[in-house]
Structure formats: C-alpha cells, structure tokens
Write an enzyme that holds these catalytic residues in place. Structure first.
Site, PDB file in Angstrom:
ATOM      1  N   ASP A  75       0.843  -1.194   0.000  1.00 29.17           N
ATOM      2  CA  ASP A  75       0.000   0.000   0.000  1.00 29.17           C
ATOM      3  C   ASP A  75       0.880   1.245   0.000  1.00 29.17           C
ATOM      4  OD1 ASP A  75      -2.194   1.661   0.149  1.00 29.17           O
ATOM      5  OD2 ASP A  75      -2.478   1.381   2.303  1.00 29.17           O
ATOM      6  N   LYS A 131       0.314   3.968  -2.297  1.00 27.66           N
ATOM      7  CA  LYS A 131      -0.458   5.140  -2.755  1.00 27.66           C
ATOM      8  C   LYS A 131       0.419   6.072  -3.598  1.00 27.66           C
ATOM      9  CE  LYS A 131      -3.627   5.071   1.205  1.00 27.66           C
ATOM     10  NZ  LYS A 131      -2.919   4.101   2.076  1.00 27.66           N
TER      11      LYS A 131
END
Length: 238
Positions: free
Chosen positions: A61, A63
């Site tokens: 994760d 982003k």
C-alpha cells in the site's frame, strides 16, 4: 482456516514485529498489507519473506502519486517483488503509468479514490471540489477504472455504489475502514463491519488495529473469518 478476503494490515513499526505477528496469526491469515509506514522498517524485505517463505499474498500500500515517468519507473521496480496488489492514487495519468510499469506481471493496480479517514470537511480544507463525497468517490472510481485500474480502494460505505458502476464489472473493490462490531474506530470516519462490506460488494477487506492491538490477535482474526462466512456477508447481486 484462512479466507483471503481478509487482508490484515501489518501497521507495526518494523519487519521483525510484522513477522512475529504473522507467525502468531499462522494459517488463520493468508493475505497481508504492508504500508508506507513500514517501508523504512524493512517492509519490502518482509514482503519478500512472507511471500517466498510463508506462501502469503502481499498487498503493498504505497499510494503512489507523481509524474507518469516516475510512477512507471517505481512500479517497474516494485514488480520484481512478485506482489499481488499495489496502490496508486486514482488520477488517470497515474493509473496509466502504473499499468505500463507493471508490464506483463500479475500485479494488480488498485486506485485510491478518497482516503477513508477523510470527510467533507477534510476535502474542503484540501480545496477539493464541492459536492457529496460519495459522488466524488464514484467519479474518481469510474475515471480510474476507465484508465485501466484493476480495481479500486474505497470505503465500505461506497462499495455498493461502485459495484453498480458498469466500469466495475470484473474489477476488484478493496475496502479499508472495516471495523468489527464494538471495535474502536481509530482515525477512520467511513466504516462498516466485515460482513456488511462484503455484502455491499467488496472483494477484500483490510483490518489492522482490531487484529494486532487485540490481546489475542489470532482469535480476533478467526472471529472475522467466521463473520465473512456468515449469512450476513452474502452478496445478493453477485
């Protein structure tokens, strides 16, 4: 017995603690999320060890958000780690670059719509255009999927709306902000229970603190797995 619809977030300080937690959870959990906060604590090494030595699935994760060339290069580098999911922001140019970067690998690019810790007041402070947050999430989700995203990250409260989009057919919906009944909300503002999130169209749920802050993390994860198999988690339109 595990259920890979449950992704446990290893939001602990370093890889040693992450590996210890994974060993505690054992075969109850088959899918882990490693986030940005773990990156400087050995997160990529932990991802590799969990994948290669413990046969776990990995959701990185990050982003990612930058100019297209930088995103493409970053994803190309990360794709060598045999990851399962990777997050980027849902801006179409970012999604397209990430798809170029992953090449022919099986890595799934998941687009972030609006972070689940944000509400309308937060969007106002960030000068995001006015309107209902759900409408903005739906617009960003459709744009990201049209740009080639393999799926989206969205709060459980928007999962059913996204699942109804024509663009979402055959795509993944992964929902953080999931809290078992009675759990502390922490910094999440748009939440649902595990069963409700799945019933509303999510393919995977991400749960962190309710598992790793529990006095018995394994029992906490087992309770979520049982809930995912309950009648309340059935999705009527799938």
């Amino acid at each position: 017995m595990s259920d890979d619809r449950l992704i446990v977030a290893l939001d602990v300080p370093n890889a040693l603690e992450g590996l210890k937690l994974a060993e505690t959870l054992g075969d109850t959990v088959s899918f882990y999320k490693i986030g940005l906060g773990m990156l400087t604590g050995g997160g990529l090494a932990l991802a590799n060890e969990l994948k290669s030595e413990h046969d776990k699935r990995i959701f990185l994760d990050m982003k990612l958000f930058d100019i297209g060339a930088t995103v493409e290069a970053a994803v190309r580098g990360l794709s060598q780690f045999d990851l399962d999911f990777l997050t980027v922001h849902g801006d179409p140019h970012v999604v397209r670059a990430a798809q170029e970067g992953k090449g022919g690998t099986d890595l799934k690019i998941l687009a972030v719509t609006i972070l689940t810790s944000l509400d309308r007041a937060d969007l106002d402070a960030g000068l995001i255009k006015p309107g209902d947050i759900r409408d903005i999430v739906l617009e960003r989700a459709a744009n990201a999927l049209n740009a080639g995203a393999d799926g989206v990250i969205a709060s459980p409260q928007e999962a059913a709306l996204i699942r109804a989009l024509p663009e979402a057919a055959g795509r993944l919906i992964v929902t953080p902000g999931v809290r078992p009944a009675g759990a502390d909300l922490g910094d999440q503002k748009r939440i649902a229970t595990p069963a409700q999130a799945i019933a509303d169209g999510a393919d995977h749920i991400v749960v962190g603190r309710p598992v790793w802050q529990s006095p018995d993390p394994r029992a906490a994860a087992q309770a979520i797995v049982r809930e995912l198999s309950s009648p309340q988690a059935r999705t009527p339109n799938r």
